[in-house]
Design a protein around this motif. Sequence first.
Motif, short mmCIF file in Angstrom:
data_model
loop_
_atom_site.label_atom_id
_atom_site.label_comp_id
_atom_site.label_asym_id
_atom_site.label_seq_id
_atom_site.Cartn_x
_atom_site.Cartn_y
_atom_site.Cartn_z
N LEU A 40 -3.00 -5.77 -6.99
CA LEU A 40 -2.74 -7.18 -6.73
C LEU A 40 -2.35 -7.93 -8.00
O LEU A 40 -3.17 -8.12 -8.89
N ASP A 41 -1.08 -8.33 -8.05
CA ASP A 41 -0.58 -9.12 -9.18
C ASP A 41 -0.99 -10.57 -8.92
O ASP A 41 -0.38 -11.27 -8.10
N LEU A 42 -2.03 -11.00 -9.62
CA LEU A 42 -2.62 -12.32 -9.33
C LEU A 42 -1.63 -13.46 -9.45
O LEU A 42 -1.54 -14.31 -8.56
N LEU A 43 -0.87 -13.46 -10.57
CA LEU A 43 0.05 -14.59 -10.80
C LEU A 43 1.14 -14.61 -9.73
O LEU A 43 1.42 -15.63 -9.13
N PHE A 99 13.40 -15.15 3.94
CA PHE A 99 12.18 -15.04 3.15
C PHE A 99 12.16 -13.67 2.49
O PHE A 99 12.44 -12.66 3.15
N ILE A 100 11.83 -13.62 1.20
CA ILE A 100 11.62 -12.32 0.54
C ILE A 100 10.16 -12.25 0.15
O ILE A 100 9.68 -13.06 -0.65
N LEU A 101 9.45 -11.33 0.80
CA LEU A 101 8.01 -11.21 0.56
C LEU A 101 7.76 -10.02 -0.34
O LEU A 101 8.34 -8.95 -0.14
N HIS A 102 6.91 -10.21 -1.34
CA HIS A 102 6.64 -9.10 -2.26
C HIS A 102 5.26 -8.51 -2.04
O HIS A 102 5.09 -7.30 -2.05
N GLN A 103 4.26 -9.35 -1.83
CA GLN A 103 2.91 -8.81 -1.67
C GLN A 103 2.29 -9.18 -0.32
O GLN A 103 1.53 -8.40 0.24
N ILE A 104 2.57 -10.35 0.15
CA ILE A 104 1.97 -10.79 1.42
C ILE A 104 2.70 -10.10 2.58
O ILE A 104 3.93 -10.06 2.60
N LEU A 110 -4.39 -7.68 2.47
CA LEU A 110 -3.93 -6.76 1.42
C LEU A 110 -5.09 -5.82 1.14
O LEU A 110 -6.18 -6.26 0.75
N GLY A 111 -4.88 -4.54 1.38
CA GLY A 111 -5.96 -3.56 1.32
C GLY A 111 -6.31 -3.13 -0.10
O GLY A 111 -5.66 -3.52 -1.08
N ASN A 112 -7.34 -2.29 -0.18
CA ASN A 112 -7.81 -1.79 -1.47
C ASN A 112 -6.77 -0.92 -2.19
O ASN A 112 -6.83 -0.75 -3.40
#
Length: 436
Positions: free
Chosen positions: A81-84, A57-62, A75-77
């Motif tokens: 956050l890249d929505l797409l 698995f390659i996770l970028h934001q999660i 995901l903190g303040n």
Amino acid sequence: MSSRTDADRCTVVVGCQWGDEGKGKIVDVLAEDVDVVARYQGGANAGHTVHVGDSEFILHQIPSGILHPGKRCLLGNGVVLDLLQFFEEHDALVARGIDLEGRVGVSLRAHLLLPWHRVLDRAAEAGAAEKIGTTGRGIGPAYEDKAGRRGIRVADAADLDRFSELMARGTERARKRLLALGLPLDGDDARALDEAMEQSAALRERILELAVDTGLEVDQALRAGERVLLEGAQGTALDLDHGTYPFVTSSNTTAAGAATGIGIGPTRIDAVLGVVKAYTTRVGNGPLPTGFDDEMDARMRELGGEFGATTGRPRRCGWFDAVLARYAARVNGLTGLAVTKLDVLDTLPEIGLCTGYRLPDGSTVTEFPADTWSLESIEPVLEMVPGWESSTQEARTLDDLPAGARSYLDRIEELTGAPIHMVSVGTRRTQIIHVA
Ligand code: IMP
């Protein structure tokens, strides 16, 4: 880390080099014994590779904790956050059978990274006299908007009229900036941006469903006796303040950034685990003081599979830089070290550790300099030690390691002043040594 003590109830996991230290695997291993994992900065520039069984698995934001059933991931303040990309990643995990129901929370105070940020990032790099070598994920422009007090936060999505107005203003501003850069958006590019903006706007309600006050949630979890991991992205040498400026990312990657990036006070943090690779790598531009010559560089890249998880770019490689690691131990206030990819060194007859930087005038410094440019003209002072030339991959205790590998780790401890708590000897979850 298996016993539930107060000493490390709230632990920060931080990279101590130029990113790609293997934080994803360390967080994945530690996540088994915590209740909440929270990312505190960065965005989709990160690429945390985690192996579970035969799957990669390659996770970028999660956060990497997501691969452990039932763990809450925030995901903190401090994150942009890249929505797409976020929902793409979210839905891809669901498609691979990971149950995310009620498990992911996003800070109401996090800033949105929108398609125009990516366009501006690439335009700025294309036109720069001195290129940073960014990941092209829009990170710099998104943090510029945040600091410029014109960003759009998750909380803004609650009011449709206001959200639409902010999105329209942002798009217009991006067009003007591109025009000023001599890169007006027209034709297919303009249509693609409009389309991406519409897609982002359509995610408004979905993101609101996940929106929480991450500081409040982490505080409540800690008060209830739960355990929390604060997961950093990138590394100390890429920190906006403490890294090799301007060849850095646009956030505070260091441990202090965990408090502001989640919304808790620094006194709530109990422990800081620094992650270092057993050698050094760097992707993107900027100095790498211990960098190898081309032949050895290619050899290490092959041995360590050193290609960027986000961009696929080849990483430059070098010997372990103890000057940087000791600096990282200080600016992060490390309570422990996790050394990763020790097994990558298994076949080398000789291994180097950099203990100082020799300046052109012949003098030697042992503190990491603020003047990034001076790093271009230093010579690393190397201590060469014999390799162990046998496999470490099956070791599960320090005693299982060959004597040479143990002495190498002892030397890293001595030079950095931080005790080693974990050693990773392969990509699998089980290939880990917990130091008692
Ligand atoms: P940006 O974060 O995309 O603006 O890139 C700034 C610098 O940080 C570039 O040198 C990137 O290669 C580097 N960088 C950003 N994210 C990562 C990462 O996750 N691992 C390693 N390098 C990174």
